[in-house]
Design a protein around this motif. Structure first.
Motif, PDB file in Angstrom:
ATOM      1  N   VAL A 176       0.984  -1.305  -0.245  1.00 25.30           N
ATOM      2  CA  VAL A 176      -0.065   0.106  -0.188  1.00 25.30           C
ATOM      3  C   VAL A 176       1.072   1.269   0.830  1.00 25.30           C
ATOM      4  CG1 VAL A 176      -1.239   1.604   1.547  1.00 25.30           C
ATOM      5  CG2 VAL A 176      -1.714  -0.944   1.513  1.00 25.30           C
ATOM      6  N   LEU A 226      -4.882   2.547  -5.490  1.00 22.19           N
ATOM      7  CA  LEU A 226      -5.710   1.691  -4.694  1.00 22.19           C
ATOM      8  C   LEU A 226      -6.611   1.451  -5.578  1.00 22.19           C
ATOM      9  CD1 LEU A 226      -4.375   2.038  -1.622  1.00 22.19           C
ATOM     10  CD2 LEU A 226      -3.358   0.117  -2.855  1.00 22.19           C
ATOM     11  N   ARG A 252      -8.849  -1.712  -6.621  1.00 27.45           N
ATOM     12  CA  ARG A 252     -10.142  -2.008  -5.730  1.00 27.45           C
ATOM     13  C   ARG A 252     -11.289  -2.434  -6.897  1.00 27.45           C
ATOM     14  NH1 ARG A 252     -10.159   1.455  -2.551  1.00 27.45           N
ATOM     15  NH2 ARG A 252      -8.010   0.000  -1.034  1.00 27.45           N
ATOM     16  N   TRP A 268      -6.952  -6.337  -5.377  1.00 24.47           N
ATOM     17  CA  TRP A 268      -7.010  -5.928  -3.622  1.00 24.47           C
ATOM     18  C   TRP A 268      -7.868  -5.097  -2.966  1.00 24.47           C
ATOM     19  CZ3 TRP A 268      -2.069  -6.577  -2.344  1.00 24.47           C
ATOM     20  CH2 TRP A 268      -1.528  -6.495  -2.195  1.00 24.47           C
TER      21      TRP A 268
END
Length: 295
Positions: free
Chosen positions: A61, A191, A195, A200
């Motif tokens: 991350v 991210l 997602r 992820w």
């Protein structure tokens, strides 16, 4: 502009397959990870591990948020290869194998050559001892000779047809799939995109956001989680802190927990670091605890 490092995601875990990328992560960004691959011809597989390097979710991350790496859906990046691509790859592999087989000593060190020579000498002595210990009456009778030399006895193989291998050799297969023609990775630079595509999910809870909540990270990993905190590379330094995360300013913390943290840190010659995450202001507060008067 430096190309971002590819973090190949499989089953919601981030892996690094390129050795140069691993070197950059450790030397420039203080990201260690853990090697999870097994190495051939090594008996202690739980000690000597190789590629790939698996990263903690917090490490992945932080790398993505700082623009150092991107997430790649590795399983979907491998497409069905064409016949021509397979033929070209097989030809290249066979060519490398032929080169290695023609010169098996090329990739061997002097120590390895010496050990192999000693093994061959021991086998030769052992074979000679066994041959000399067999009585003459138990020795196998010679093969019957045919009157016609041009004829070969049935079941007998001519000696000139037997080709013994000159020795073992190693064919190096690249661990990375980047050079394969049918490998087409799609990078997820954020991210949010990762997602949305479903590759992820971390962080998804308040506790997980607190683990990744240190926004002052720069040039090195500074985790606010249940980890050891080192001033540099773990191979060069001892850890100074044992860090624990508190997910919110109003999170309950019992007095006995504070006592246990202080005794644990002092008993291991470290200070226990309490890292409090504020999800509203996105600010981390630090508090170290030591056992006063200990020892």
């Amino acid at each position: 502009m430096t190309q971002p490092i590819l973090l190949r995601v499989s089953n919601f875990k981030a892996y690094v397959w390129d050795v140069d990328d691993i070197n950059i992560l450790r030397s420039h960004h203080h990201i260690c990870g853990i090697l999870t691959g097994t190495l051939p011809h090594l008996s202690s597989q739980n000690i000597f591990l190789g590629l790939p390097l698996q990263l903690m979710p917090e490490e992945a991350v932080l790398l993505v948020e700082n623009g150092i790496a991107v997430l790649v859906d590795d399983p979907s990046a491998h497409h069905a290869p064409s016949q021509s691509a397979l033929k070209a790859t097989n030809s290249l592999t066979e060519e490398k194998g032929s080169i290695e087989a023609s010169n098996p000593d090329r990739a061997m060190s002097e120590n390895a050559k010496r050990k192999r020579k000693e093994r061959e000498e021991r086998r030769a002595r052992s074979k000679a001892n066994i041959t000399s210990s067999v009585p003459a009456e138990h020795s196998p009778s010679p093969h019957p000779t045919s009157e016609n030399p041009s004829q070969t006895v049935i079941g007998e193989t001519p000696d000139n047809d037997i080709v013994m291998p000159s020795g073992s050799y190693t064919v190096n297969i690249p661990a990375s799939s980047s050079k394969l023609e049918w490998y087409a990775p799609h990078s997820n630079a954020s991210l949010t995109i990762a997602r949305e595509t479903g590759i992820w999910l971390y962080p998804s809870t308040l506790q997980e956001r607190a683990r990744c909540g240190d926004t002052t990270w720069e040039g090195g990993l500074n985790l606010v989680a249940e980890y050891l905190v080192y001033p540099g590379d773990p191979l060069r330094y001892h850890s100074h802190f044992i860090a624990s995360v508190i997910e919110a300013p109003d999170a309950a913390l019992r007095p006995m927990e504070i006592v246990a943290h202080g005794r644990l840190g002092t008993g291991t010659k470290k200070a226990h670091l309490l890292c409090e995450w504020n999800d509203e202001t996105r600010v981390v507060s630090y508090l170290s605890v030591e056992w006063a008067g200990f020892g």
